[in-house]
Structure formats: C-alpha cells, structure tokens
Design a protein around this motif. Structure first.
Motif, PDB file in Angstrom:
ATOM      1  N   ARG A   1      39.101   0.094  20.899  1.00 35.09           N
ATOM      2  CA  ARG A   1      38.725   0.989  22.000  1.00 35.09           C
ATOM      3  C   ARG A   1      37.789   2.090  21.509  1.00 35.09           C
ATOM      4  N   GLU A   2      38.035   2.562  20.294  1.00 38.17           N
ATOM      5  CA  GLU A   2      37.205   3.627  19.722  1.00 38.17           C
ATOM      6  C   GLU A   2      35.891   3.106  19.147  1.00 38.17           C
ATOM      7  N   VAL A   3      35.710   1.798  19.138  1.00 34.91           N
ATOM      8  CA  VAL A   3      34.551   1.121  18.565  1.00 34.91           C
ATOM      9  C   VAL A   3      34.331   1.573  17.113  1.00 34.91           C
ATOM     10  N   ASP A   4      35.414   1.586  16.371  1.00 32.35           N
ATOM     11  CA  ASP A   4      35.364   1.882  14.943  1.00 32.35           C
ATOM     12  C   ASP A   4      35.211   0.545  14.218  1.00 32.35           C
TER      13      ASP A   4
ATOM     14  N   GLU B   1      30.461 -11.853   9.416  1.00 33.45           N
ATOM     15  CA  GLU B   1      29.967 -12.280  10.733  1.00 33.45           C
ATOM     16  C   GLU B   1      30.508 -11.370  11.842  1.00 33.45           C
ATOM     17  N   ILE B   2      31.775 -10.997  11.752  1.00 37.55           N
ATOM     18  CA  ILE B   2      32.373 -10.099  12.749  1.00 37.55           C
ATOM     19  C   ILE B   2      31.700  -8.737  12.687  1.00 37.55           C
ATOM     20  N   HIS B   3      31.480  -8.232  11.493  1.00 37.89           N
ATOM     21  CA  HIS B   3      30.831  -6.919  11.329  1.00 37.89           C
ATOM     22  C   HIS B   3      29.432  -6.937  11.931  1.00 37.89           C
ATOM     23  N   ARG B   4      28.676  -7.976  11.633  1.00 34.82           N
ATOM     24  CA  ARG B   4      27.297  -8.062  12.147  1.00 34.82           C
ATOM     25  C   ARG B   4      27.291  -8.075  13.680  1.00 34.82           C
ATOM     26  N   PHE B   5      28.144  -8.889  14.282  1.00 31.12           N
ATOM     27  CA  PHE B   5      28.199  -8.976  15.742  1.00 31.12           C
ATOM     28  C   PHE B   5      28.592  -7.642  16.366  1.00 31.12           C
ATOM     29  N   LEU B   6      29.639  -7.021  15.833  1.00 31.71           N
ATOM     30  CA  LEU B   6      30.104  -5.749  16.407  1.00 31.71           C
ATOM     31  C   LEU B   6      29.091  -4.633  16.206  1.00 31.71           C
ATOM     32  N   THR B   7      28.404  -4.639  15.087  1.00 25.86           N
ATOM     33  CA  THR B   7      27.384  -3.615  14.834  1.00 25.86           C
ATOM     34  C   THR B   7      26.215  -3.765  15.805  1.00 25.86           C
ATOM     35  N   GLU B   8      25.848  -5.013  16.078  1.00 26.45           N
ATOM     36  CA  GLU B   8      24.714  -5.266  16.972  1.00 26.45           C
ATOM     37  C   GLU B   8      25.060  -5.026  18.433  1.00 26.45           C
ATOM     38  N   THR B   9      26.304  -5.268  18.840  1.00 27.30           N
ATOM     39  CA  THR B   9      26.643  -5.191  20.255  1.00 27.30           C
ATOM     40  C   THR B   9      27.711  -4.155  20.599  1.00 27.30           C
ATOM     41  N   GLY B  10      28.501  -3.748  19.625  1.00 28.22           N
ATOM     42  CA  GLY B  10      29.694  -2.942  19.892  1.00 28.22           C
ATOM     43  C   GLY B  10      29.478  -1.644  20.637  1.00 28.22           C
ATOM     44  N   LYS B  11      28.508  -0.868  20.247  1.00 32.83           N
ATOM     45  CA  LYS B  11      28.326   0.450  20.854  1.00 32.83           C
ATOM     46  C   LYS B  11      27.210   0.472  21.891  1.00 32.83           C
ATOM     47  N   SER B  12      26.593  -0.686  22.126  1.00 34.86           N
ATOM     48  CA  SER B  12      25.414  -0.665  22.982  1.00 34.86           C
ATOM     49  C   SER B  12      25.642  -1.188  24.392  1.00 34.86           C
ATOM     50  N   PHE B  13      26.780  -1.817  24.665  1.00 33.33           N
ATOM     51  CA  PHE B  13      26.936  -2.460  25.957  1.00 33.33           C
ATOM     52  C   PHE B  13      27.945  -1.759  26.861  1.00 33.33           C
TER      53      PHE B  13
END
Length: 147
Positions: free
Chosen positions: A17-20, A52-64
């Motif tokens: 939820r905190e997008v940490d 792979e999880i880190h890359r995906f979350l970094t690219e999309t996690g805080k932007s959508f």
C-alpha cells in the motif's frame, strides 16, 4: 523469535500500500513469484525472482495508482501454516486522471522461512481495465501544439 506467515503477509500488505518497492522485494524469496491469473492485456501473467519483480514495480508502482487505504481486510489462516488467504478492498486514485480507484482483491500467499514464495493476486480486472482506458483517453484528448 520466529515470524509467522500471517505477520509476513501483514507486512507485505502494508509495504504494498505504501509502494515501498525495496521492502516489498525483500519480503519475496529470491526465486519467489507474483501471479495475476485474471488480468487485462499488458499486465504480465507472472513475475519471477526479485530482479524481475523489482524492475516491474519500479517502472509501474508509483506511476499508475496511489493506494490510499485497504478496507475490510480479512486474513484467513489455513490448515497449511505456509498458506494465508487475504480478502480486501483497495481504494485509491488513478494518478494521471485523479479518478477514484476501487479494486476487490483476493490474494493467496505461500510463506516459507519468513519469505514469500508465491503471491497469487486474484484481482477483479474490470476496475483496472477502466483505469487503463481512462488514462489512454486522457492522453489522447490532451491538446497538441503545432510548431
């Protein structure tokens, strides 16, 4: 002191939820995976491994979507001490449009040795599809400037 599967899942929900992203990835086993069995086009079926999880979350996690709260969270401990099932309502905001976002989630976690081996996220894909469409519509409707 041994940390229970339930405590690991509660921590995962909080950092999600905190997008940490860093804390999220640390809770995953090195070869752990996240799956979305029901998902709109463009969302991967599975992410495996921390990189792979880190890359995906970094690219999309805080932007959508910004998650404001998870409501009506119910954790079900099963007869298998590694498996926790979670039900909750995710409420937030689509960042690009400011529109409210509401998602119903059921997730199944397998936790072993204090790390998440698998995270199956059974989201309702319809709100996500609507949010993706609203972002595409707002981008298409943005005025362009001539040179």
């Amino acid at each position: 002191m041994t940390v229970t599967s339930r405590e690991i899942v509660e921590r995962m929900l909080r950092v999600g939820r905190e997008v940490d992203v860093e804390a999220f990835v640390e809770l995953m086993a090195p070869d752990g995976y996240i799956e979305w069995p029901y998902r709109p086009a463009g969302v991967p079926a599975r992410l495996r491994g921390r990189e792979e999880i880190h890359r995906f979350l970094t690219e999309t996690g805080k932007s959508f979507v910004r998650f404001d709260e998870f409501q009506d969270v119910v954790l079900h401990e099963t007869t298998d001490p590694e498996v926790i099932i979670v039900e909750y309502e995710a409420r937030g905001t689509v960042i690009a449009t400011g529109a409210p976002f509401h998602q119903t989630v059921i997730a199944v976690f397998r936790v072993r040795d204090g790390q998440i081996q698998s995270y199956r996220d059974y989201i309702n894909p319809l709100p996500l599809m609507e949010a993706l469409a609203s972002v595409a519509d707002s981008t298409a409707a943005a005025p362009t400037r001539g040179i």
